[in-house]
Design an enzyme around this catalytic site. Structure first.
Site, short mmCIF file in Angstrom:
data_model
loop_
_atom_site.label_atom_id
_atom_site.label_comp_id
_atom_site.label_asym_id
_atom_site.label_seq_id
_atom_site.Cartn_x
_atom_site.Cartn_y
_atom_site.Cartn_z
N SER A 141 -1.58 -17.45 -43.57
CA SER A 141 -2.78 -17.88 -42.95
C SER A 141 -3.17 -16.76 -42.05
CB SER A 141 -2.45 -19.25 -42.27
OG SER A 141 -3.54 -19.47 -41.35
N TYR A 150 2.86 -23.97 -36.27
CA TYR A 150 2.29 -23.33 -37.61
C TYR A 150 2.04 -21.74 -37.47
CZ TYR A 150 -1.34 -23.32 -41.46
OH TYR A 150 -2.11 -22.72 -42.60
P1 NDP Z 1 -3.10 -29.31 -49.00
O1 NDP Z 1 -2.48 -29.97 -48.17
O2 NDP Z 1 -4.25 -29.53 -49.59
O3 NDP Z 1 -1.77 -29.08 -50.24
C1 NDP Z 1 -0.63 -28.58 -50.02
C2 NDP Z 1 0.12 -28.53 -51.36
O4 NDP Z 1 1.42 -28.17 -50.84
C3 NDP Z 1 0.17 -29.74 -52.28
O5 NDP Z 1 0.22 -29.63 -53.41
C4 NDP Z 1 1.32 -30.34 -51.87
O6 NDP Z 1 2.08 -31.37 -52.88
C5 NDP Z 1 2.35 -28.94 -51.65
N1 NDP Z 1 3.47 -29.17 -50.45
C6 NDP Z 1 3.22 -29.60 -49.20
N2 NDP Z 1 4.36 -29.85 -48.76
C7 NDP Z 1 5.40 -29.69 -49.63
C8 NDP Z 1 6.77 -29.73 -49.82
N3 NDP Z 1 7.34 -30.11 -48.89
N4 NDP Z 1 7.48 -29.60 -51.04
C9 NDP Z 1 6.80 -29.19 -52.13
N5 NDP Z 1 5.31 -29.24 -52.19
C10 NDP Z 1 4.65 -29.34 -50.84
O7 NDP Z 1 -2.92 -27.75 -48.34
P2 NDP Z 1 -3.97 -26.43 -48.93
O8 NDP Z 1 -3.98 -26.31 -50.21
O9 NDP Z 1 -5.12 -26.44 -47.75
O10 NDP Z 1 -2.84 -25.35 -48.26
C11 NDP Z 1 -1.91 -24.55 -49.02
C12 NDP Z 1 -1.35 -23.40 -48.35
O11 NDP Z 1 -2.48 -22.70 -47.70
C13 NDP Z 1 -0.43 -23.63 -47.22
O12 NDP Z 1 0.57 -22.92 -47.14
C14 NDP Z 1 -1.26 -23.75 -46.15
O13 NDP Z 1 -0.63 -23.20 -44.85
C15 NDP Z 1 -2.27 -22.50 -46.46
N6 NDP Z 1 -3.51 -22.40 -45.61
C16 NDP Z 1 -4.50 -23.18 -45.98
C17 NDP Z 1 -5.53 -23.21 -45.19
C18 NDP Z 1 -6.69 -24.14 -45.37
O14 NDP Z 1 -7.74 -24.02 -44.59
N7 NDP Z 1 -6.85 -25.07 -46.19
C19 NDP Z 1 -5.92 -21.94 -44.21
C20 NDP Z 1 -4.76 -20.87 -44.31
C21 NDP Z 1 -3.76 -21.09 -45.12
P3 NDP Z 1 2.41 -32.73 -52.54
O15 NDP Z 1 1.05 -33.25 -51.92
O16 NDP Z 1 2.65 -33.32 -53.93
O17 NDP Z 1 3.37 -32.93 -51.58
#
Ligand code: NDP
Length: 237
Positions: free
Chosen positions: A132, A146
């Site tokens: 991030s 975070y």
């Molecule tokens: P979402 O919450 O929309 O999606 C998260 C994804 O990760 C889902 O598919 C979820 O699966 C999976 N996930 C979460 N926890 C677990 C776990 N314990 N085990 C396996 N899978 C898991 O998040 P984003 O798409 O927004 O974020 C994705 C990445 O990008 C993250 O690392 C986040 O920190 C990073 N990021 C996002 C930003 C943003 O503004 N959106 C900005 C900067 C970085 P399920 O629901 O099935 O558990």
């Protein structure tokens, strides 16, 4: 497109948001894609049937389950560690067990998954972790855990790039700014505050992050390693 035809790709956390866009991108480029999810079974089923990819339930907080998925997938051409969570709140009030769980998902899992993938990965493989812009800049209160977790990934890339460089395996961090997902919806309550930091006054799209991941995974990026790649509309500039 067939840039990744028959390549073996594993995306950790691919059921929603940025991870789902990455799964779609690799699948449409011809790769054999497996992805994990933890809680969103319906969304995972939908992404899998739409893309022809394979969904596997595995909680990234569970080290043994995580390592098993990586090992069972065999030699990977590309590993993308996308799964990550955020906990917003007063650090003096937050539950330390919840904070430790965040560190297991955001920090321990990328480390263990990358190391496990490296055991079988062919020369020239790619390891990409979604960090991030908050790894570099944290202009908001309530997100110290975070920010810590995303800064830690920078050390992972720098160190592991040295370990795996002799095999031509690259290790990179993609650092998004605000991206329109369930985690950070473009119409959410923090929208105006976030957009005030941006040069491009909108949330980014998951597909834009997937495009950067695809480039880093491709043949043009073979000399790019141990590096952070920010895609943030100048949020952190
Ligand atoms: P979402 O919450 O929309 O999606 C998260 C994804 O990760 C889902 O598919 C979820 O699966 C999976 N996930 C979460 N926890 C677990 C776990 N314990 N085990 C396996 N899978 C898991 O998040 P984003 O798409 O927004 O974020 C994705 C990445 O990008 C993250 O690392 C986040 O920190 C990073 N990021 C996002 C930003 C943003 O503004 N959106 C900005 C900067 C970085 P399920 O629901 O099935 O558990």
């Amino acid at each position: 497109m067939s840039e990744f035809k028959d390549k073996s790709v594993l995306v950790l956390g691919g059921s929603r948001g940025i991870g789902a866009a990455i799964v779609r991108r690799f699948a449409s480029d011809g790769a054999n894609v497996t992805f994990t999810y933890a809680g969103s079974a319906d969304a995972a089923k939908q992404v899998a049937s739409e893309t022809g990819s394979t969904a596997v339930v595995a909680d990234s907080a569970d080290r043994e389950a995580l390592i098993k998925v990586v090992r069972d997938r065999g030699p990977l051409d590309v590993l993308v560690v996308n799964a990550g969570i955020a906990l917003v709140g007063d650090p003096l009030e937050q539950d330390p067990d919840e904070i430790d769980r965040l560190f297991r998902i955001n920090v321990h899992a990328p480390y263990h998954a990358a190391v496990e993938a490296a055991r079988q990965m062919p020369d020239g493989g790619r390891i990409i972790v979604i960090g991030s812009v908050n790894g570099d800049r944290m202009p908001m209160a309530g997100l110290a855990s975070y920010a810590l977790s995303k800064s830690a990934l920078q050390g992972l890339a720098r160190g592991l790039a040295r370990d795996l460089g002799p095999r031509g395996i690259t290790v990179n961090i993609v650092q998004p700014g605000p991206i329109d997902t369930d985690l950070n919806p473009a119409d959410g309550p923090m929208k105006d505050m976030m957009h005030s930091f941006l040069a491009i006054k909108r949330h980014g799209r998951p597909e834009e992050v997937a495009g950067m991941v695809a480039w880093l995974s491709g043949p043009e990026a073979g000399f790019v390693t141990g590096a952070m790649h920010t895609i943030d509309g100048a949020f952190g500039a």
